[in-house]
Design an enzyme around this catalytic site. Sequence first.
Site, PDB file in Angstrom:
ATOM      1  N   ASN A   1       0.786  -1.239   0.000  1.00  0.00           N
ATOM      2  CA  ASN A   1       0.000   0.000   0.000  1.00  0.00           C
ATOM      3  C   ASN A   1       0.821   1.294   0.000  1.00  0.00           C
ATOM      4  O   ASN A   1       0.377   2.285  -0.560  1.00  0.00           O
ATOM      5  CB  ASN A   1      -1.054   0.002   1.108  1.00  0.00           C
ATOM      6  CG  ASN A   1      -0.461  -0.079   2.483  1.00  0.00           C
ATOM      7  OD1 ASN A   1       0.534  -0.771   2.679  1.00  0.00           O
ATOM      8  ND2 ASN A   1      -1.047   0.615   3.425  1.00  0.00           N
TER       9      ASN A   1
ATOM     10  N   GLU B   1       8.038   1.293  15.364  1.00  0.00           N
ATOM     11  CA  GLU B   1       8.976   1.832  14.385  1.00  0.00           C
ATOM     12  C   GLU B   1       9.077   3.333  14.621  1.00  0.00           C
ATOM     13  O   GLU B   1       8.313   3.901  15.399  1.00  0.00           O
ATOM     14  CB  GLU B   1       8.478   1.567  12.958  1.00  0.00           C
ATOM     15  CG  GLU B   1       8.541   0.102  12.582  1.00  0.00           C
ATOM     16  CD  GLU B   1       8.393  -0.145  11.087  1.00  0.00           C
ATOM     17  OE1 GLU B   1       7.613   0.569  10.446  1.00  0.00           O
ATOM     18  OE2 GLU B   1       9.072  -1.050  10.583  1.00  0.00           O
TER      19      GLU B   1
END
Length: 501
Positions: free
Chosen positions: A153, A463
Site C-alpha cells: 500500500n 517503528e
Amino acid sequence: MTDKNILDICVGGIWRAGRGEAYASLYPATGQAIAHLRAANLDDVDEAVSAADHAFRHSGWAQKHPHERAQVLYRVAQIIRDRAEELAQTQRLDNGKPITETRALVASAAATFQFYAAACETLEDCLTPMRGDCLTMSVHEPMGVIAAITPWNSPIASEAQKLAPALAAGNAVIIKPAEITPLMALELAAICVQAGVPAGMVSVLPGKGSVLGDALVRHPLVRRVSFTGGTGTGKQIARLAADKMMPVSMELGGKSPTMVLADADIEHAVNGVLYGIFSSSGESCIAGSRLFVARPLYAEFLDRLATAAQRLRVGDPADPATQMGPLISEAHRATVERYVALALSEGGTIRTGGKRPEGSGVDQGYFYTPTIIENLGNSSRTCQEEIFGPVLVAMPFDDEDALIEQANDSVYALAAGIWTRDYKKAWRIGRQVQAGTVWINTYKQFSISTPFGGWRDSGLGREKGRLGIHQYMEQKSIYWGMNAQPLPWADHGSGPDEGQR
Ligand code: NAD
C-alpha cells in the site's frame, strides 16, 4: 516506464532476473502491464542471505563509525530528493496511488533516511550507575541480517522506514516487497549502492510471500524480521520466529475509530473524517473506518459528510487534482465488494457509494466509489473486520462511557481520532482509548520522529523515533573490573559474591 528500466531482483549487489516465476506488474488505473519481471526463488533467497551475511561480516559497514555511516545515509536522502519526481511517477504506476500521495511518500522516504542518519551519528550508549567495584556500561550492537517484509500500500515509505534504521544500526537488509509492488524496493537498493552502501548490504527479493517471505523468516542466518502487513500473516511469522527465539516487529492491521463529539468544529471534522478514510482509497492500516458521532449532531454531520464524499474526485492517478485512485487489484476490489454485500446482509444501508464509478477514465482500472454505510452496530462483522478499502461505517453514540467501550471493542488497536473543542474531554478520551496513535482534531498526520505501532492484533514493537534504531540492535552490558584486589576466590576458597548489588 519501460521494461528495459526494470531489474528484476537484487542479490548481493547484483541486479539480475530472478529464478522464479515470470509475472507482470500492472498499473491499477488501467490494468495494463508496466513491467515484466521474474520473481526470486528459494535458491535466490539462500544466495541473498549468504551474500548479506558475508557483507555484514566483511564489507566494513558494521565497523564504520556511526558518523561515517550517517554520511552515506545523508547521501541516500539527497539522491531520493534529486530523483523525487521520477520515483513518485514510478510508484504511481506500481500501485496506482494519486501522484500527490506518491510525491508525499517519496519525500517521507528521503526524510526517513535523513532522520536516521542524524539518529545514527548522535545515538549515545551509556554508563550505568556503579554499584560496586565495576564500571558498568550498556551498549548496542548490530544484529546481522535483517529481513524487511513489506506490503503493497505505501511501498517506498514502508521500505525506507525499515531500511534506514536497520542500515544505520550497521546491519545488512533483505527486502521482500509485496509481489505486486516490487519496483520501489529495487530503486531504493540501487540508490543505496550509488550513495556508498557496500554491495551485498541490501538485497531485494520480489515474489510470493508464502514462499520467499516464509523462507527468509525460517533462515538461520536471518536475525530479525521487521514485518508490515496483515495480522494473519504477522501471527504466522511470529510463530516461526518463536522457534528461533528471533525478535520480530509487527506493523499489522487496523479498524480505527474516529469520534466526533457534539462540540466539534464540524467543518474540520468533516474534512478530517473524509481524509482519514478515503485518502489512499482506504488502503491504509490507520484508515478511520469506524465513525462514532454524538447523536445530537449525527443527522447534520452525516448529511455534510455524504455530500462531501460524493464530491471527491475519483480518477486518473496522474492528475494532481485526483483525490482517490483505483484499488490495488481486481481481486482486492472484489473483496471490498463482498464486504459491502456483507454490510447489507447484516442490515446496513448504503448512504452513499457502494458501487464502481462509471465513465471514461475509470472503466478500465479497479476503481470504487467512496462508500458510507449506516444502521449497523459496532459488533457487526463489517465493523469488526478490516476491509482495507474506501468503506466507512457511521454510528451515533449517546454518552462518553458507551463511546469508549465501543471504540475499544475491537481486536485491533492501531489508531483513533477525536474531534472536539473541549481539550479536557479530548485528554480524557484520548487516554482511555486503546490505540498506538491518537489524533486530536487532526487525522493521519505522521512524523518520523514519533514512535508508531499498534496494540493487540495491530502489532508488536514500535517503528520510527530516535530509538527506532534500537529495534535493529542487540543490547549488551559490559562490566569493567576496577577491583584493587583479586576476586576472593583462589585465596579464600569461597566464591565471589554473585548477588545483585
Ligand atoms: P500481507 O500480509 O498479505 O503481505 C505483506 C507482506 O508479507 C508481503 O510482502 C507478502 O508477500 C508477505 N507475506 C505473505 N505471506 C507471507 C508468509 N507466510 N511469510 C512471510 N511473508 C509473507 O498484507 P498485504 O495484503 O500486502 O497488506 C495489507 C495489510 O497490511 C493490511 O492488513 C494492512 O492493515 C497492513 N498494513 C499495516 C501497516 C502498519 O503499519 N500497521 C501499514 C501498511 C499495511
